[in-house]
Design an enzyme around this catalytic site. Structure first.
Site, mmCIF file in Angstrom:
data_model
loop_
_atom_site.group_PDB
_atom_site.id
_atom_site.type_symbol
_atom_site.label_atom_id
_atom_site.label_comp_id
_atom_site.label_asym_id
_atom_site.label_seq_id
_atom_site.Cartn_x
_atom_site.Cartn_y
_atom_site.Cartn_z
ATOM 1 N N ILE A 152 -12.584 -0.497 -1.712
ATOM 2 C CA ILE A 152 -11.935 -0.957 -2.942
ATOM 3 C C ILE A 152 -12.154 0.124 -3.987
ATOM 4 C CG2 ILE A 152 -12.093 -2.681 -4.777
ATOM 5 C CD1 ILE A 152 -12.853 -4.682 -2.501
ATOM 6 N N HIS B 63 -9.132 4.303 -1.765
ATOM 7 C CA HIS B 63 -7.780 3.772 -1.572
ATOM 8 C C HIS B 63 -7.393 2.852 -2.732
ATOM 9 C CE1 HIS B 63 -4.198 2.216 0.135
ATOM 10 N NE2 HIS B 63 -4.705 1.249 0.883
ATOM 11 N N CYS C 28 -13.422 0.635 7.410
ATOM 12 C CA CYS C 28 -12.447 0.124 6.444
ATOM 13 C C CYS C 28 -12.413 0.987 5.192
ATOM 14 C CB CYS C 28 -12.826 -1.299 6.036
ATOM 15 S SG CYS C 28 -13.085 -2.415 7.423
ATOM 16 N N SER C 29 -11.196 1.235 4.703
ATOM 17 C CA SER C 29 -11.080 1.930 3.419
ATOM 18 C C SER C 29 -11.641 1.016 2.334
ATOM 19 C CB SER C 29 -9.626 2.301 3.143
ATOM 20 O OG SER C 29 -8.801 1.152 3.196
ATOM 21 N N CYS D 241 0.813 -1.220 0.000
ATOM 22 C CA CYS D 241 0.000 0.000 0.000
ATOM 23 C C CYS D 241 0.842 1.264 0.000
ATOM 24 C CB CYS D 241 -0.950 -0.003 1.189
ATOM 25 S SG CYS D 241 -1.927 -1.507 1.272
ATOM 26 N N LYS E 233 -10.281 6.414 3.674
ATOM 27 C CA LYS E 233 -11.633 5.951 3.978
ATOM 28 C C LYS E 233 -12.669 6.529 3.035
ATOM 29 C CE LYS E 233 -15.214 4.242 5.637
ATOM 30 N NZ LYS E 233 -15.749 4.406 4.260
#
Lengths: 130, 382
Positions: free
Chosen positions: B207, B330, B204-205, B83, B326
């Protein structure tokens, strides 16, 4: 998908918990040539007893496809009584009995099956001691 | 070593970009950056991308992109660090210019994640594949285990943890590039689909498909390309243990602290000097731990400080004015580059309704895995 040699080379660690104890005290379950702590290359081979304590855990609700059949499931970071750290799925335990600090024992279990024609993967999982 | 400046930026919309493939989105961002710097030729190219192979069955991305941005012949290399691939690519470009090897370097980051068959599997390859992923850990699961220890040790409540995504969604409202430019409520966070305890979906960030590109040049000639060059004042990078279980303390990410110390030293500044920061909030707990490792808050206090408004406009330091991973999205390899773009927009006074008044000095922090790598850049308006 793992081919068979990628799988079989890890068998001593996964099936028999063969680990390396470096002379600085660091214990590695995966094979290592050098300690990440002090840089020493001196170690003895040990077998972990499989007894340990939960340092942290979570209940996974959105697994990758490999683990969809057991969803949801618990995983934990465990410190063994020898001082080795590892990550393991927790099985045969009610979620409410999984706590930081709980004692666990590692057992030999099926991990996953790689599709219809892939190999069946085995390894260690943990059970919380009653 | 020569001083280095950002002289052009380009970004795609972040989101689900069904009609564009990985090279389309990279080219869109790269060509925008070249137009921004008013150039049509570069000396060298770096491409940050985590997994063209697993997401798109396409490796050799640097050459693909050189071809599709009309720059065949230039040297080009892909940089991979999970990442943090994007900011690692920036670091390569920075040193290539600082060393005198090149004058104009395009650094882009890209990820086309919605092409994946099993995106959870791809992300887990950033962990120890044989001793973490094999045992069933997902990426959210790793950060969830950090959160469990942090919350128990420091008494952080579930509601306080939720303050991170709530704040970042609020910031994203004014970001036209954001994937989710809308506000969320505490109730939304607490009722979201479970992912890995204590995280629900809104911790959660997402897709994301997206690409980001910047043009780097020596500071001494930066005014040829833009009226407002932004100086890269300091760069710092570090590695950490690949497996979370090898972190001595599960509530710390040593690589972040090390990378920050190196960047602060290179820039000659301290955490108190930083007015705003784009940080790697891949999960709600990550922003809290990172804010502590960067030196903005004492250990164990950042969660409550963020919940008390210390990390938004008018607070101690504005964290993630873009909306962060977020809410902005991402796209893994693009994220690190996109952070520098947000910092550039803020420092150039081009951030529109999310502009931080009087922004002169900002920081970006981008990390890979559960702390296996971290990169910090410190940027300054001239």
């Amino acid at each position: 998908m793992a081919n068979s040699q990628r799988y079989t080379r890890e068998i001593p660690h996964r099936f028999r918990l063969e680990a390396q104890k470096f002379d600085d005290g660091f214990i590695s379950l995966p094979n290592r040539y050098i300690s990440p702590i002090s840089g020493t290359r001196n170690f003895e081979k040990i077998n972990l007893s499989g007894k340990g304590t939960i340092l942290s855990f979570t209940i996974v609700h959105t697994p990758s496809d490999q683990f969809k059949l057991v969803n949801p499931y618990a995983v934990a970071i465990i410190e063994t009584e020898e001082g080795a750290r590892l990550t393991a799925m927790i099985t045969d335990t009610a979620f409410e009995d999984i706590k930081i600090g709980a004692k666990v024992e590692l057992i030999f279990r099926k991990m996953m099956q790689e599709g219809l024609s892939g190999i069946i993967n085995y390894g260690y999982k943990a059970i919380v001691c009653k | 070593m020569r001083e280095v400046a950002i002289v052009g930026i380009g970004l795609t919309k972040f989101g689900e970009l069904w009609d564009q493939n990985v090279r389309d989105i990279f080219a869109e961002a790269a060509l925008k950056a070249m137009e921004d710097a008013k150039i049509n030729k570069i000396d060298s190219l770096y491409v940050g991308a985590m997994s063209g192979g697993l997401y798109n069955y396409q490796e050799h991305l640097a050459s693909v992109m050189a071809d599709y941005i009309g720059q065949v012949g230039v040297p080009a290399a892909r940089v991979e660090s999970a990442c943090s691939s994007g900011s690692q690519a920036v670091r390569m470009g920075y040193y290539e210019i600082a060393s005198g090897a090149s004058d104009i370097v395009l650094v882009g980051g890209v990820e086309k994640m919605w092409d994946a068959d099993d995106g959870t599997f791809v992300l887990a390859t950033a962990a120890d594949q044989e001793y973490e992923a094999y045992n069933g850990v997902t990426f959210p699961g790793l950060y969830a285990m950090m959160a469990q220890v942090y919350m128990q040790r420091y008494g952080l409540t579930r509601e306080e943890l939720a303050a991170v995504p709530i704040k970042n969604h609020k910031h994203a409202v004014h970001n036209p590039y954001a994937q989710y430019p809308f506000e969320i409520t505490l109730k939304d966070v607490l009722k979201a689909t479970k992912v890995a305890d204590p995280f629900g979906l809104l911790d959660c960030s997402p897709i994301t498909d997206g690409a980001a590109a910047i043009i780097l040049a020596p500071l001494e000639i930066a005014h040829k390309f833009t009226d407002k060059p932004i100086k890269i004042k300091g760069v710092g990078a570090a590695t950490g243990p690949i497996a979370l279980h090898d972190h001595k303390d599960l509530t710390r990410i040593d690589a972040v602290r090390l990378s920050a110390e190196r960047a602060y030293k290179a820039a000659g500044v301290t955490p108190k000097d930083i007015q705003f920061a784009e940080v790697h909030d891949c999960f709600s707990i990550a922003e809290i731990i990172v804010a502590e490792e960067l030196g903005f808050f004492e250990y164990g206090t950042a969660g409550k400080a963020i919940a008390n408004g210390e990390a938004t406009y008018g607070g101690k330091v504005v964290i993630n004015p873009s909306g962060g991973l977020k809410a902005k999205g991402h796209p893994v390899g693009a994220t690190g580059v996109a952070q520098l773009i947000e910092a550039t927009l803020q420092l150039q006074g081009r951030a529109g309704k999310r502009q931080i008044e009087g922004a002169r000095l900002g920081l970006t922090q981008n990390m890979g895995g559960s702390g296996g790598s971290s990169v910090v850049h410190i940027l300054e308006a001239l």
